[in-house]
Design an enzyme around this catalytic site. Structure first.
Site, PDB file in Angstrom:
ATOM      1  N   THR A   1      16.806  33.780 -35.051  1.00 19.34           N
ATOM      2  CA  THR A   1      17.987  34.560 -34.664  1.00 19.34           C
ATOM      3  C   THR A   1      17.657  35.378 -33.416  1.00 19.34           C
ATOM      4  OG1 THR A   1      18.807  34.627 -36.915  1.00 19.34           O
ATOM      5  CG2 THR A   1      19.607  36.354 -35.436  1.00 19.34           C
TER       6      THR A   1
ATOM      7  N   CYS B   1      22.482  30.479 -44.306  1.00 25.68           N
ATOM      8  CA  CYS B   1      22.057  31.787 -43.816  1.00 25.68           C
ATOM      9  C   CYS B   1      22.937  32.873 -44.394  1.00 25.68           C
ATOM     10  CB  CYS B   1      22.041  31.818 -42.305  1.00 25.68           C
ATOM     11  SG  CYS B   1      20.659  30.854 -41.727  1.00 25.68           S
TER      12      CYS B   1
ATOM     13  N   SER C   1      11.622  28.519 -35.981  1.00 22.80           N
ATOM     14  CA  SER C   1      11.530  29.534 -37.039  1.00 22.80           C
ATOM     15  C   SER C   1      10.456  29.104 -38.030  1.00 22.80           C
ATOM     16  CB  SER C   1      12.884  29.635 -37.746  1.00 22.80           C
ATOM     17  OG  SER C   1      12.798  30.568 -38.794  1.00 22.80           O
ATOM     18  N   ALA C   2       9.541  30.022 -38.345  1.00 28.57           N
ATOM     19  CA  ALA C   2       8.399  29.662 -39.198  1.00 28.57           C
ATOM     20  C   ALA C   2       8.810  29.283 -40.619  1.00 28.57           C
ATOM     21  CB  ALA C   2       7.405  30.837 -39.245  1.00 28.57           C
ATOM     22  N   HIS C   3       9.823  29.980 -41.156  1.00 28.75           N
ATOM     23  CA  HIS C   3      10.089  29.783 -42.589  1.00 28.75           C
ATOM     24  C   HIS C   3      10.784  28.470 -42.915  1.00 28.75           C
ATOM     25  CE1 HIS C   3      14.457  31.196 -43.082  1.00 28.75           C
ATOM     26  NE2 HIS C   3      14.204  31.591 -41.852  1.00 28.75           N
TER      27      HIS C   3
ATOM     28  N   THR D   1       4.080  45.464 -31.204  1.00 28.81           N
ATOM     29  CA  THR D   1       2.842  44.897 -31.758  1.00 28.81           C
ATOM     30  C   THR D   1       3.175  43.620 -32.516  1.00 28.81           C
ATOM     31  OG1 THR D   1       1.935  47.108 -31.944  1.00 28.81           O
ATOM     32  CG2 THR D   1       0.885  45.410 -33.288  1.00 28.81           C
TER      33      THR D   1
HETATM   34  N1  PMP Z   1      19.113  28.255 -36.091  1.00 23.63           N
HETATM   35  C1  PMP Z   1      19.274  27.402 -37.108  1.00 23.63           C
HETATM   36  C2  PMP Z   1      19.743  26.014 -36.823  1.00 23.63           C
HETATM   37  C3  PMP Z   1      19.025  27.804 -38.417  1.00 23.63           C
HETATM   38  O1  PMP Z   1      19.190  26.950 -39.421  1.00 23.63           O
HETATM   39  C4  PMP Z   1      18.592  29.141 -38.653  1.00 23.63           C
HETATM   40  C5  PMP Z   1      18.326  29.653 -40.055  1.00 23.63           C
HETATM   41  N2  PMP Z   1      19.153  29.182 -41.020  1.00 23.63           N
HETATM   42  C6  PMP Z   1      18.440  29.995 -37.550  1.00 23.63           C
HETATM   43  C7  PMP Z   1      18.704  29.519 -36.294  1.00 23.63           C
HETATM   44  C8  PMP Z   1      17.998  31.426 -37.726  1.00 23.63           C
HETATM   45  O2  PMP Z   1      16.656  31.456 -38.102  1.00 23.63           O
HETATM   46  P1  PMP Z   1      15.962  32.760 -38.709  1.00 23.63           P
HETATM   47  O3  PMP Z   1      16.236  32.711 -40.184  1.00 23.63           O
HETATM   48  O4  PMP Z   1      14.513  32.589 -38.396  1.00 23.63           O
HETATM   49  O5  PMP Z   1      16.544  33.931 -38.035  1.00 23.63           O
END
Ligand code: PMP
Length: 394
Positions: free
Chosen positions: A69, A331, A206-208, A244
């Site tokens: 994001t 999300c 995005s890491a997760h 940091t």
């Molecule tokens: N872009 C896409 C295509 C996503 O699927 C997501 C998370 N669902 C994001 C951006 C945002 O990622 P984050 O959760 O790391 O903010």
């Protein structure tokens, strides 16, 4: 428990967990010059190399952020502002047009809307997708021809809800021919297909979504692409993102990226699970619909509907069976809303309200597939029995 929601968040990989716990024991700031500081810095720089390798980029092009994001916001606002500073004498360098596809994540769509408010000379237009959820190249070609000033195109490499792979190479070529900048949101695609940063000016990760931790991501920026930092303060990350660094988060991100370095075998395994899920689903429930079937999709994502079984009912029913999936955009989890992606594909609202997404990842097994299909079959029977009872009563 059967977790089929890797596009929302993939469980933490053991390699990431151990890299993170190790990083947490280093009591040093990566900017400090003493031994502990240098140890922390070495962790950050190793992770930078690893994340760069996953994207086909160079380490010095990677900026760590708090997630995709922030990365998408940084790219859009940073590029727009940067294009002003870039070459103030040349009007043609200034970003005046931003094209986003209708299927982008809200971190692009909402930020693009704000961009137009903050920079009144920027016009934001949305690009349609075909009925199969692929960005309409002809519409982009026409859009790029119109208007003065520089354009910025923001598209995803593959869609997070449907898994539809987007024609990034073709989009990149159109953008280059028009002198436009290209931001590619590679969040769902990373690790599921090969990434080639040479097509882009900006790329978000995005890491997760890879089995790393939540709250850490990256923006990769091509040499010479305009970027003005949006978080200012200290001089960390060459002044492009003050603050940091999130040491353990970055270590976990790096470990997840590293574990995906030769992921061909893993991708084949995921494709097998996804294919098997779709086959078993359609065999057991012939009226089930798989969106984008027959088109190029991620190896790990299937968006489908069982007509008559709403996503809300399905999510609750499956949850009771220990099966976890998503409907619509994850999300905004907790909220079951019709997917803007399916609406953009022209899917009617009644069917879109039945849309579910199964997404597989490193911890998924065939057992999960079997349990999910069994739960869906049970649900469909229950809904059918309920509606025929209803009819009798009426
Ligand atoms: N872009 C896409 C295509 C996503 O699927 C997501 C998370 N669902 C994001 C951006 C945002 O990622 P984050 O959760 O790391 O903010």
């Amino acid at each position: 428990m059967h977790y089929l929601d890797h596009n929302a968040t993939s469980p933490l990989r053991p390699e990431s967990l151990s890299a993170m716990t190790h990083a947490l024991t280093i009591s040093g700031n990566p900017s400090s010059v003493h031994a502990n500081g240098r140890a922390a810095r070495a962790i950050v720089e190793e992770a930078r190399e690893r994340v760069a390798a996953l994207a086909g980029a160079r380490a010095e092009q990677v900026i760590f952020t708090s997630g995709a994001t922030e990365s998408n916001n940084l790219a859009l606002f940073g590029a727009a502002e940067g294009s002003l500073a870039d070459d103030s004498k040349s009007e043609t360098r200034r970003i005046t047009r931003v094209f986003v596809s209708t299927i982008e994540h809200n971190s692009v769509l909402v930020a693009a809307g704000r961009l137009a408010e903050r920079f009144p000379w920027i016009r934001v237009a949305t690009l349609p997708v075909t009925a199969n959820g692929v960005i309409d190249l002809e519409a982009l070609r026409v859009a790029l021809r119109e208007g003065k000033g520089r354009a910025l195109v923001a598209i995803m490499a593959a869609n997070n809800e449907t898994g539809m792979v987007q024609p990034v190479a073709e989009i990149s070529q159109l953008a280059r021919e028009a002198g436009a900048l290209l931001l590619v949101d590679a969040v769902p695609a990373a690790g599921k297909m090969l990434l080639d940063f040479s097509f882009c000016d900006y790329m978000t990760l995005s890491a997760h979504k890879l089995g790393g931790p939540q709250g850490v991501g990256a923006l990769i920026v091509a040499d010479g692409a305009p970027l003005v930092p949006q978080l200012v303060g200290g001089g960390q990350q060459k002044g492009l993102r003050a603050g940091t660094e999130n040491l353990s988060g970055i270590a976990g991100f790096g470990a997840a990226a590293h574990s995906l370095r030769d992921a061909e075998g893993e991708r084949a395994r995921l494709a097998h699970l996804t294919d098997h899920f779709e086959l078993a689903l359609k065999r057991a429930i012939p009226e089930a619909i798989v969106f984008g079937e027959g088109f190029k999709r991620l190896c790990s994502t299937t968006c489908f509907a069982v007509p008559g079984v709403t996503a809300e009912t399905a999510l609750i029913g499956m949850d009771l069976d220990g099966v976890m999936m998503s409907s619509g955009s994850t999300c905004s989890s907790g909220k079951v809303a019709v997917s803007h992606v399916l609406v953009a594909m022209g899917v009617d609202e009644a069917l879109a309200s039945c849309a579910l997404r199964a997404s597989f990842g490193w911890s998924s097994t065939m057992n999960d597939v079997t349990a999910a299909v069994a739960s869906l079959v049970k649900l469909r029977e229950r809904v059918r029995a309920h509606s025929s009872n209803g009819k009798e009563a009426a």
